[in-house]
Design a protein around this motif. Structure first.
Motif, PDB file in Angstrom:
ATOM      1  N   THR A  45       0.983  -1.259  -0.025  1.00 25.08           N
ATOM      2  CA  THR A  45       0.001   0.044   0.058  1.00 25.08           C
ATOM      3  C   THR A  45       0.790   1.147  -0.065  1.00 25.08           C
ATOM      4  OG1 THR A  45      -1.780  -1.081   1.229  1.00 25.08           O
ATOM      5  CG2 THR A  45      -1.914   1.122   1.420  1.00 25.08           C
ATOM      6  N   SER A  46       0.509   2.155  -1.007  1.00 23.14           N
ATOM      7  CA  SER A  46       1.317   3.477  -1.046  1.00 23.14           C
ATOM      8  C   SER A  46       0.359   4.369  -1.090  1.00 23.14           C
ATOM      9  CB  SER A  46       2.165   3.279  -2.093  1.00 23.14           C
ATOM     10  OG  SER A  46       1.845   2.953  -3.467  1.00 23.14           O
ATOM     11  N   LEU A  47       0.920   5.759  -0.416  1.00 19.79           N
ATOM     12  CA  LEU A  47       0.145   6.775  -0.852  1.00 19.79           C
ATOM     13  C   LEU A  47       0.825   7.785  -1.753  1.00 19.79           C
ATOM     14  CD1 LEU A  47       0.117   7.814   3.278  1.00 19.79           C
ATOM     15  CD2 LEU A  47      -1.907   6.874   1.679  1.00 19.79           C
ATOM     16  N   ILE A  48       0.201   8.231  -2.785  1.00 23.20           N
ATOM     17  CA  ILE A  48       0.775   8.812  -3.936  1.00 23.20           C
ATOM     18  C   ILE A  48       0.193  10.374  -3.987  1.00 23.20           C
ATOM     19  CG2 ILE A  48       1.226   8.849  -6.308  1.00 23.20           C
ATOM     20  CD1 ILE A  48       0.543   5.814  -6.280  1.00 23.20           C
ATOM     21  N   PRO A  49       0.916  11.437  -3.741  1.00 20.53           N
ATOM     22  CA  PRO A  49       0.490  12.635  -3.863  1.00 20.53           C
ATOM     23  C   PRO A  49       0.074  12.999  -5.413  1.00 20.53           C
ATOM     24  CG  PRO A  49       2.669  12.822  -3.030  1.00 20.53           C
ATOM     25  CD  PRO A  49       2.511  11.179  -3.482  1.00 20.53           C
ATOM     26  N   PHE A  50      -0.900  13.846  -5.606  1.00 22.40           N
ATOM     27  CA  PHE A  50      -1.447  14.107  -6.837  1.00 22.40           C
ATOM     28  C   PHE A  50      -0.313  15.070  -7.779  1.00 22.40           C
ATOM     29  CE2 PHE A  50      -5.807  14.464  -4.765  1.00 22.40           C
ATOM     30  CZ  PHE A  50      -6.151  13.508  -5.657  1.00 22.40           C
ATOM     31  N   ASP A  51       0.550  15.578  -7.021  1.00 19.75           N
ATOM     32  CA  ASP A  51       1.576  16.223  -8.012  1.00 19.75           C
ATOM     33  C   ASP A  51       2.686  15.244  -8.743  1.00 19.75           C
ATOM     34  OD1 ASP A  51       2.845  15.490  -5.589  1.00 19.75           O
ATOM     35  OD2 ASP A  51       3.781  17.430  -5.401  1.00 19.75           O
ATOM     36  N   GLN A  52       2.590  13.864  -8.098  1.00 22.37           N
ATOM     37  CA  GLN A  52       3.415  12.887  -8.618  1.00 22.37           C
ATOM     38  C   GLN A  52       2.362  12.178  -9.897  1.00 22.37           C
ATOM     39  OE1 GLN A  52       5.267  10.186  -5.815  1.00 22.37           O
ATOM     40  NE2 GLN A  52       6.105  11.938  -4.611  1.00 22.37           N
ATOM     41  N   ILE A  53       1.270  12.431 -10.099  1.00 19.97           N
ATOM     42  CA  ILE A  53       0.406  11.547 -10.997  1.00 19.97           C
ATOM     43  C   ILE A  53       0.138  12.335 -12.131  1.00 19.97           C
ATOM     44  CG2 ILE A  53      -1.712  10.528 -11.452  1.00 19.97           C
ATOM     45  CD1 ILE A  53      -1.999   9.949  -8.335  1.00 19.97           C
ATOM     46  N   LYS A  54       0.654  11.679 -13.492  1.00 18.39           N
ATOM     47  CA  LYS A  54       0.286  12.871 -14.505  1.00 18.39           C
ATOM     48  C   LYS A  54      -0.572  12.140 -15.043  1.00 18.39           C
ATOM     49  CE  LYS A  54       2.740  12.897 -19.246  1.00 18.39           C
ATOM     50  NZ  LYS A  54       3.787  12.621 -19.685  1.00 18.39           N
ATOM     51  N   GLU A  55      -1.326  10.805 -15.143  1.00 15.51           N
ATOM     52  CA  GLU A  55      -2.325  10.239 -15.496  1.00 15.51           C
ATOM     53  C   GLU A  55      -3.046   9.162 -14.928  1.00 15.51           C
ATOM     54  OE1 GLU A  55      -3.055   8.038 -19.724  1.00 15.51           O
ATOM     55  OE2 GLU A  55      -2.500  10.179 -20.162  1.00 15.51           O
ATOM     56  N   ALA A  56      -4.230   9.060 -14.856  1.00 14.64           N
ATOM     57  CA  ALA A  56      -4.964   8.045 -13.959  1.00 14.64           C
ATOM     58  C   ALA A  56      -6.075   7.594 -14.927  1.00 14.64           C
ATOM     59  CB  ALA A  56      -5.417   8.363 -12.695  1.00 14.64           C
ATOM     60  N   LYS A  57      -6.274   6.160 -14.914  1.00 18.60           N
ATOM     61  CA  LYS A  57      -7.382   5.442 -15.918  1.00 18.60           C
ATOM     62  C   LYS A  57      -8.060   4.422 -14.956  1.00 18.60           C
ATOM     63  CE  LYS A  57      -5.745   6.731 -20.353  1.00 18.60           C
ATOM     64  NZ  LYS A  57      -5.572   6.194 -21.818  1.00 18.60           N
ATOM     65  N   LEU A  58      -9.373   4.352 -15.080  1.00 14.51           N
ATOM     66  CA  LEU A  58     -10.015   3.129 -14.721  1.00 14.51           C
ATOM     67  C   LEU A  58      -9.653   2.019 -15.302  1.00 14.51           C
ATOM     68  CD1 LEU A  58     -12.079   2.500 -12.358  1.00 14.51           C
ATOM     69  CD2 LEU A  58     -13.781   2.915 -14.048  1.00 14.51           C
ATOM     70  N   VAL A  59      -9.428   0.963 -14.684  1.00 16.12           N
ATOM     71  CA  VAL A  59      -9.226  -0.398 -15.218  1.00 16.12           C
ATOM     72  C   VAL A  59     -10.295  -1.112 -15.395  1.00 16.12           C
ATOM     73  CG1 VAL A  59      -7.903  -2.547 -15.605  1.00 16.12           C
ATOM     74  CG2 VAL A  59      -6.766  -0.526 -14.894  1.00 16.12           C
ATOM     75  N   ILE A  60     -10.975  -1.690 -16.548  1.00 11.88           N
ATOM     76  CA  ILE A  60     -12.136  -2.232 -16.552  1.00 11.88           C
ATOM     77  C   ILE A  60     -11.856  -3.930 -16.756  1.00 11.88           C
ATOM     78  CG2 ILE A  60     -14.430  -2.713 -17.566  1.00 11.88           C
ATOM     79  CD1 ILE A  60     -14.472   0.334 -18.105  1.00 11.88           C
ATOM     80  N   SER A  61     -12.333  -4.718 -15.852  1.00  9.45           N
ATOM     81  CA  SER A  61     -12.073  -6.309 -15.914  1.00  9.45           C
ATOM     82  C   SER A  61     -13.351  -6.931 -15.938  1.00  9.45           C
ATOM     83  CB  SER A  61     -11.198  -6.526 -14.886  1.00  9.45           C
ATOM     84  OG  SER A  61     -10.957  -7.889 -15.110  1.00  9.45           O
ATOM     85  N   PHE A  62     -13.373  -7.871 -16.993  1.00  5.95           N
ATOM     86  CA  PHE A  62     -14.692  -8.509 -17.360  1.00  5.95           C
ATOM     87  C   PHE A  62     -14.360  -9.995 -17.023  1.00  5.95           C
ATOM     88  CE2 PHE A  62     -15.227  -5.344 -20.559  1.00  5.95           C
ATOM     89  CZ  PHE A  62     -16.557  -4.818 -20.084  1.00  5.95           C
ATOM     90  N   GLY A  63     -13.083 -10.520 -16.553  1.00  2.97           N
ATOM     91  CA  GLY A  63     -12.682 -11.934 -16.129  1.00  2.97           C
ATOM     92  C   GLY A  63     -13.416 -12.296 -14.974  1.00  2.97           C
ATOM     93  N   LYS A  64     -13.678 -11.472 -13.931  1.00  7.09           N
ATOM     94  CA  LYS A  64     -13.997 -11.710 -12.656  1.00  7.09           C
ATOM     95  C   LYS A  64     -15.931 -11.710 -12.551  1.00  7.09           C
ATOM     96  CE  LYS A  64      -9.886 -10.976 -10.626  1.00  7.09           C
ATOM     97  NZ  LYS A  64      -9.192 -10.242  -9.262  1.00  7.09           N
ATOM     98  N   LEU A  65     -16.507 -11.518 -13.588  1.00  9.94           N
ATOM     99  CA  LEU A  65     -17.752 -11.376 -13.341  1.00  9.94           C
ATOM    100  C   LEU A  65     -18.370 -12.668 -13.349  1.00  9.94           C
ATOM    101  CD1 LEU A  65     -18.434  -8.262 -16.060  1.00  9.94           C
ATOM    102  CD2 LEU A  65     -18.304  -8.400 -13.347  1.00  9.94           C
ATOM    103  N   LYS A  66     -19.569 -12.843 -12.528  1.00  2.58           N
ATOM    104  CA  LYS A  66     -20.322 -14.061 -12.486  1.00  2.58           C
ATOM    105  C   LYS A  66     -21.915 -13.633 -12.665  1.00  2.58           C
ATOM    106  CE  LYS A  66     -17.132 -16.328  -9.420  1.00  2.58           C
ATOM    107  NZ  LYS A  66     -16.985 -17.094  -8.174  1.00  2.58           N
ATOM    108  N   PHE A  67     -22.287 -14.200 -13.635  1.00  2.00           N
ATOM    109  CA  PHE A  67     -23.724 -13.985 -13.926  1.00  2.00           C
ATOM    110  C   PHE A  67     -24.575 -15.401 -13.384  1.00  2.00           C
ATOM    111  CE2 PHE A  67     -21.390 -11.943 -17.276  1.00  2.00           C
ATOM    112  CZ  PHE A  67     -22.169 -10.727 -17.262  1.00  2.00           C
ATOM    113  N   SER A  68     -25.569 -14.960 -12.904  1.00  2.00           N
ATOM    114  CA  SER A  68     -26.682 -15.906 -12.201  1.00  2.00           C
ATOM    115  C   SER A  68     -28.039 -15.852 -13.149  1.00  2.00           C
ATOM    116  CB  SER A  68     -26.785 -15.764 -10.893  1.00  2.00           C
ATOM    117  OG  SER A  68     -27.552 -14.408 -10.671  1.00  2.00           O
ATOM    118  N   HIS A  69     -28.747 -16.945 -13.374  1.00  2.00           N
ATOM    119  CA  HIS A  69     -29.949 -16.996 -14.305  1.00  2.00           C
ATOM    120  C   HIS A  69     -31.055 -16.635 -13.090  1.00  2.00           C
ATOM    121  CE1 HIS A  69     -28.125 -17.921 -17.919  1.00  2.00           C
ATOM    122  NE2 HIS A  69     -27.144 -18.589 -17.105  1.00  2.00           N
TER     123      HIS A  69
END
Length: 69
Positions: A45-69
């Motif tokens: 776990t790390s604390l990252i100040p905003f001034d060190q971040i150039k860009e941030a993107k949300l990662v969308i993963s479909f591999g762990k989704l479970k569907f029920s009928h």
């Protein structure tokens, strides 16, 4: 939520966003290292100040989704 951050120094960090406040974000990364032919998984776990971040993107993963009928 999983995010991918590009840092101001050119490096990248991907992990789970734990929290965010006016100073920066708290990111939990899963790191795999090899020691004596064994893979060791650690969570860092790390604390990252905003001034060190150039860009941030949300990662969308479909591999762990479970569907029920």
């Amino acid at each position: 939520r999983q995010i991918n951050t590009k840092m101001a120094d050119g490096s990248e960090k991907t992990g789970t966003l734990l929290s965010a406040d006016e100073n920066g974000i708290e990111l939990q990364e899963k790191i795999i290292t090899k020691e004596n032919k064994k893979k060791i998984k650690r969570e860092v776990t790390s604390l990252i100040p905003f001034d060190q971040i150039k860009e941030a993107k949300l990662v969308i993963s479909f591999g762990k989704l479970k569907f029920s009928h």
